[in-house]
Design a protein around this motif. Structure first.
Motif, PDB file in Angstrom:
ATOM      1  N   TRP A  55       0.793  -1.222   0.000  1.00 34.16           N
ATOM      2  CA  TRP A  55       0.000   0.000   0.000  1.00 34.16           C
ATOM      3  C   TRP A  55       0.836   1.287   0.000  1.00 34.16           C
ATOM      4  CZ3 TRP A  55      -4.666   1.150  -1.399  1.00 34.16           C
ATOM      5  CH2 TRP A  55      -5.230   2.357  -1.005  1.00 34.16           C
ATOM      6  N   PRO A  56       1.857   1.414   0.829  1.00 27.35           N
ATOM      7  CA  PRO A  56       2.610   2.684   0.819  1.00 27.35           C
ATOM      8  C   PRO A  56       3.533   2.839  -0.390  1.00 27.35           C
ATOM      9  CG  PRO A  56       3.454   1.219   2.526  1.00 27.35           C
ATOM     10  CD  PRO A  56       2.280   0.538   1.911  1.00 27.35           C
ATOM     11  N   LEU A  77      -5.485   1.596   6.873  1.00 29.16           N
ATOM     12  CA  LEU A  77      -4.411   2.267   6.138  1.00 29.16           C
ATOM     13  C   LEU A  77      -4.876   3.659   5.710  1.00 29.16           C
ATOM     14  CD1 LEU A  77      -3.262  -0.748   3.956  1.00 29.16           C
ATOM     15  CD2 LEU A  77      -2.179   0.137   6.021  1.00 29.16           C
ATOM     16  N   ARG A  78      -3.969   4.591   5.714  1.00 29.08           N
ATOM     17  CA  ARG A  78      -4.278   5.955   5.291  1.00 29.08           C
ATOM     18  C   ARG A  78      -4.520   6.002   3.778  1.00 29.08           C
ATOM     19  NH1 ARG A  78       0.438   8.439   8.842  1.00 29.08           N
ATOM     20  NH2 ARG A  78      -0.712   8.623  10.784  1.00 29.08           N
ATOM     21  N   PRO A  79      -5.330   6.956   3.307  1.00 26.50           N
ATOM     22  CA  PRO A  79      -5.519   7.091   1.863  1.00 26.50           C
ATOM     23  C   PRO A  79      -4.211   7.416   1.159  1.00 26.50           C
ATOM     24  CG  PRO A  79      -7.172   8.370   3.054  1.00 26.50           C
ATOM     25  CD  PRO A  79      -6.177   7.877   4.061  1.00 26.50           C
ATOM     26  N   GLN A  80      -4.064   6.909  -0.049  1.00 26.52           N
ATOM     27  CA  GLN A  80      -2.873   7.201  -0.828  1.00 26.52           C
ATOM     28  C   GLN A  80      -2.965   8.625  -1.379  1.00 26.52           C
ATOM     29  OE1 GLN A  80      -2.850   4.019  -3.737  1.00 26.52           O
ATOM     30  NE2 GLN A  80      -1.293   2.930  -2.554  1.00 26.52           N
ATOM     31  N   GLU A 128     -12.234  -2.298  -4.645  1.00 24.53           N
ATOM     32  CA  GLU A 128     -12.010  -3.360  -3.654  1.00 24.53           C
ATOM     33  C   GLU A 128     -10.693  -3.149  -2.914  1.00 24.53           C
ATOM     34  OE1 GLU A 128     -14.251  -7.159  -5.763  1.00 24.53           O
ATOM     35  OE2 GLU A 128     -12.218  -6.629  -6.400  1.00 24.53           O
ATOM     36  N   VAL A 129      -9.643  -2.781  -3.641  1.00 26.52           N
ATOM     37  CA  VAL A 129      -8.335  -2.555  -3.013  1.00 26.52           C
ATOM     38  C   VAL A 129      -8.433  -1.411  -2.011  1.00 26.52           C
ATOM     39  CG1 VAL A 129      -5.957  -1.818  -3.433  1.00 26.52           C
ATOM     40  CG2 VAL A 129      -7.012  -3.496  -4.936  1.00 26.52           C
ATOM     41  N   ARG A 130      -9.048  -0.301  -2.420  1.00 25.68           N
ATOM     42  CA  ARG A 130      -9.187   0.846  -1.500  1.00 25.68           C
ATOM     43  C   ARG A 130     -10.061   0.504  -0.294  1.00 25.68           C
ATOM     44  NH1 ARG A 130      -9.469   5.110  -6.339  1.00 25.68           N
ATOM     45  NH2 ARG A 130      -7.221   5.451  -6.500  1.00 25.68           N
ATOM     46  N   ARG A 131     -11.104  -0.282  -0.515  1.00 34.33           N
ATOM     47  CA  ARG A 131     -11.990  -0.652   0.587  1.00 34.33           C
ATOM     48  C   ARG A 131     -11.255  -1.507   1.622  1.00 34.33           C
ATOM     49  NH1 ARG A 131     -14.814  -4.496   2.646  1.00 34.33           N
ATOM     50  NH2 ARG A 131     -14.537  -6.062   1.050  1.00 34.33           N
ATOM     51  N   VAL A 132     -10.508  -2.503   1.155  1.00 35.26           N
ATOM     52  CA  VAL A 132      -9.799  -3.362   2.104  1.00 35.26           C
ATOM     53  C   VAL A 132      -8.704  -2.580   2.829  1.00 35.26           C
ATOM     54  CG1 VAL A 132      -8.013  -4.405   0.639  1.00 35.26           C
ATOM     55  CG2 VAL A 132      -9.000  -5.719   2.473  1.00 35.26           C
ATOM     56  N   ALA A 133      -8.078  -1.631   2.140  1.00 35.74           N
ATOM     57  CA  ALA A 133      -7.063  -0.794   2.794  1.00 35.74           C
ATOM     58  C   ALA A 133      -7.709   0.045   3.890  1.00 35.74           C
ATOM     59  CB  ALA A 133      -6.375   0.093   1.766  1.00 35.74           C
ATOM     60  N   ARG A 134      -8.884   0.598   3.594  1.00 36.42           N
ATOM     61  CA  ARG A 134      -9.585   1.413   4.596  1.00 36.42           C
ATOM     62  C   ARG A 134     -10.003   0.557   5.796  1.00 36.42           C
ATOM     63  NH1 ARG A 134     -13.564   2.869   1.640  1.00 36.42           N
ATOM     64  NH2 ARG A 134     -15.130   1.537   2.588  1.00 36.42           N
ATOM     65  N   VAL A 135     -10.494  -0.653   5.526  1.00 39.14           N
ATOM     66  CA  VAL A 135     -10.918  -1.560   6.603  1.00 39.14           C
ATOM     67  C   VAL A 135      -9.737  -1.923   7.498  1.00 39.14           C
ATOM     68  CG1 VAL A 135     -11.751  -3.911   7.050  1.00 39.14           C
ATOM     69  CG2 VAL A 135     -12.913  -2.471   5.375  1.00 39.14           C
ATOM     70  N   MET A 136      -8.547  -2.060   6.911  1.00 41.65           N
ATOM     71  CA  MET A 136      -7.358  -2.393   7.706  1.00 41.65           C
ATOM     72  C   MET A 136      -6.753  -1.166   8.384  1.00 41.65           C
ATOM     73  SD  MET A 136      -5.340  -5.375   5.605  1.00 41.65           S
ATOM     74  CE  MET A 136      -5.099  -4.481   4.077  1.00 41.65           C
TER      75      MET A 136
END
Length: 106
Positions: A74-75, A102-105, A92-100
């Motif tokens: 992600w980073p 992770l900060r927005p890119q 889907e990638v952004r959703r799972v990153a948000r659920v975990m």
């Protein structure tokens, strides 16, 4: 100081001469990697030895290997590229990153 460009078979290149040669199209004229003796990727596969492949590192704290993939990359990698490589959608990638968490890119 001499700026004479040496024949590429000799070891006496000057920095100025080398860059002058490159600017004059020397890379295109010689097929740069080829004259250095670099193997093409297809050729390298037959040359390199094959050994035992280690098992993947277990990540029991992630629900799936895909979650670990997104977390680790992600980073470093844009969401669009992560989606293309993993076969998911960007959403889907952004959703799972948000659920975990992770900060927005950027």
């Amino acid at each position: 100081m001499s700026t004479r460009v040496h024949d590429r078979t000799t070891a006496g290149w000057s920095r100025r001469g080398f860059f002058g040669w490159m600017a004059a199209g020397g890379v295109a004229a010689t097929g740069f990697p080829g004259w250095l003796g670099a193997a093409e990727p297809a050729e390298a596969e037959g040359i390199l030895p094959r050994g035992d492949e280690p098992s993947p590192v277990p990540c029991p704290h992630f629900p799936t290997p895909w979650h670990a993939f997104v977390w680790r990359n992600w980073p470093l990698i844009p969401a669009e590229r992560l989606a293309a490589v993993s076969g998911a959608t960007v959403r889907e990638v952004r959703r799972v990153a948000r659920v975990m968490g992770l900060r927005p890119q950027p």
